[in-house]
Design a protein around this motif. Structure first.
Motif: not given
Length: 408
Positions: A153-178
Motif C-alpha cells: 500500500a505504501a508503494c501504491g499497490i492496493d492489496p485487495d484489487r491489484d494483486i491476489e493474496i492467498i493462504i499457504l503453510p510455510p513449508p509449501e511456499m517454495p514448491d508453490a513458487l517453483g
C-alpha cells in the motif's frame, strides 16, 4: 523435591521457534523445574485450535493471532494472552525468478531496499492488470499479511484489487513458487532462504527493511491455564529468557542451526538456517546481502510484549476490514499483551525491563538508551520504511489517515 511443571507447547517449523526449542534442548526449562513437551504442528490453525481445547498450554504463535482470537475473529477462539515475545524480525518477501527479472528491469536491486524495490514491483503490477500477481501469506491474522499489505500500500499497490493474496503453510511456499502457482510469498525463515537455495526464487525485501525492530512471533498462552498456573508461567518465561540470551550469542550459531535442523524441529539443512542467524542472506543469483538485525532474539527488548505492537496489529485488522474500530475492541487488543506478567517473572533475574509498556513505533531513528529497571536498555532504530509513525495514544487519527492513504 519440587514437583515439575508440566507444560505442553505447540510450534511450527520456523527459525523463530528457537527460544522454545533451545529452552528444552539446553536444559533451561529443566533448570526451572519444567517438564516441557514440544509438539510440532503443520498449520497455525491447528496451533490455535489445540490451545482452544487445552491440548496445548502455550504455543509459538503469530503475534496478531491471540488478538484475533480475543476479538472473536476465529473459530474455536480461546481467551488468550501474550506474556512474552519470541524475538524481532526474521521475515522476508520472496518472489519468483521471473518476477524478479521484471522487477530488476524496473529498477529493483539486491540491497533489499523496501522503497526502491516496492516501486519496481508497482511498475510490474501496473503492467499485469489483466493477470494479477498472486502472493501467499501464512494466515489472515499474521504479521506477514499485515507487513506485506503495509509495504504494498505504501508503494501504491492496493492489496485487495491489484494483486491476489492467498493462504499457504510455510513449508509449501517454495514448491508453490517453483510450480508457478504463486508469484511471491511473505514468510519467516528458513523458507525464504529455502526458496533461493533451491533455485526457485529471489528475496525482494525483508521485514527489517519494511519496519526495523518489528514484532513477529510471540508466546501465546491459553488464558485459563495461565490464570490457574502463574508459577509455571513465570518459570517458563525465565527459561525462555535464558534461552534468548543463549540464542543471541554468535558463538552458539552453529549449535543453534544444528539443533533446529533436526527432524523433530525444522528438519531442513543447516545451510538453510545459518544465513538468517548471521544476517548474511542469500538473496538469489549468487548474491549475498548483509542485513543488520534481520532476526533479533534478545537485544532491543526483543522478548518484551509491547502493547504498542498489539495496537498496531489491531489498526491493521481495522484497515483491512477484519474488525470494526470501537473502544471495546481497542481495549481487547490492548489487554491481550501482558507486560505485567513479563515484569513479575523476570524482575528477579535483573534483566532490562522497559519502564513503559508502549512506545511510539517508528520514532527512534538511531539506537537510543531508554528508561528501564534492572540492566540498562537500548532500543531502536525502529523506523517504518516510508517514514510513518504509530502513536498508540492517537489510534483514531492513525486509522483515519490509513483509510485516506492511497492503496488503503
Amino acid at each position: 523435591m519440587t514437583q515439575p511443571h508440566e507444560i505442553v507447547a505447540g510450534f511450527l517449523p520456523l527459525l523463530d521457534s528457537a527460544l522454545l526449542v533451545i529452552a528444552k534442548e539446553q536444559g533451561f526449562a529443566e533448570a526451572e523445574a519444567i517438564d516441557l513437551r514440544l509438539v510440532r504442528e503443520v498449520s497455525w490453525a491447528n496451533i490455535r485450535d489445540r490451545l482452544a481445547v487445552s491440548r496445548f498450554n502455550v504455543a509459538h504463535m503469530l503475534a496478531p493471532m491471540p488478538i484475533a482470537c480475543n476479538l472473536g475473529l476465529t473459530p474455536l477462539a480461546p481467551r488468550m494472552i501474550v506474556p512474552m515475545a519470541l524475538g524481532l524480525g526474521g521475515n522476508a518477501v520472496t518472489v519468483s525468478n521471473a518476477l524478479w527479472e521484471q522487477m530488476a528491469a524496473a529498477g529493483a536491486t539486491t540491497d533489499l531496499d523496501a522503497g526502491r524495490n516496492g516501486k519496481a514491483l508497482h511498475e510490474v503490477v501496473l503492467s499485469r492488470r489483466e493477470h494479477p500477481l498472486r502472493f501467499a501469506v501464512v494466515h489472515p491474522h499474521s504479521g506477514h499479511n499485515y507487513e506485506l499489505r503495509y509495504w504494498l500500500a505504501a508503494c501504491g499497490i492496493d492489496p485487495d484489487r491489484d494483486i491476489e493474496i492467498i493462504i499457504l503453510p510455510p513449508p509449501e511456499m517454495p514448491d508453490a513458487l517453483g510450480a508457478g502457482q504463486i508469484d511471491g510469498y511473505c514468510v519467516g525463515e528458513p523458507w525464504n532462504t529455502g526458496g533461493v537455495v533451491s533455485g526457485k526464487g529471489h528475496i525482494a525485501t525483508v521485514k527489517a527493511a519494511i519496519w526495523k525492530s518489528s514484532p513477529e512471533k510471540v508466546l501465546g498462552a491459553n488464558a485459563g491455564w495461565a490464570d490457574d498456573h502463574p508459577e509455571a508461567m513465570a518459570a517458563l518465561l525465565r527459561a525462555l529468557y535464558r534461552s534468548a540470551v543463549w540464542c543471541s550469542e554468535p558463538l552458539n550459531r552453529e549449535d543453534l542451526a544444528s539443533t533446529l535442523a533436526k527432524p523433530a524441529y525444522i528438519g531442513r539443512p543447516i545451510d538453510w538456517l545459518l544465513p538468517a542467524l548471521s544476517g548474511d542472506l542469500k538473496v538469489g543469483g549468487g548474491q549475498v546481502t548483509s542485513v543488520k538485525d534481520f532476526f533479533v532474539p534478545r537485544a532491543k527488548a526483543a522478548t518484551f510484549p509491547w502493547k504498542s505492537h498489539a495496537l498496531w496489529f489491531y489498526t491493521q485488522m481495522v484497515r483491512w476490514g477484519q474488525v470494526v474500530h470501537d473502544d471495546g475492541n481497542e481495549t481487547i487488543a490492548r489487554n491481550t499483551y501482558r507486560p505485567d506478567i513479563y515484569r513479575t517473572a523476570l524482575q528477579p533475574l535483573g534483566v532490562p525491563l522497559p519502564g513503559a509498556s508502549a512506545k511510539v513505533e517508528g520514532a527512534l531513528r538511531v539506537e537510543t538508551p531508554v528508561g528501564s529497571t534492572g540492566a540498562s536498555l537500548t532500543l531502536g532504530p525502529d523506523g517504518f520504511f516510508d517514514g510513518g509513525l504509530f502513536d498508540p495514544n492517537k489510534i483514531d487519527a492513525y486509522i483515519d489517515a490509513q483509510r485516506a492513504a492511497k492503496g488503503g
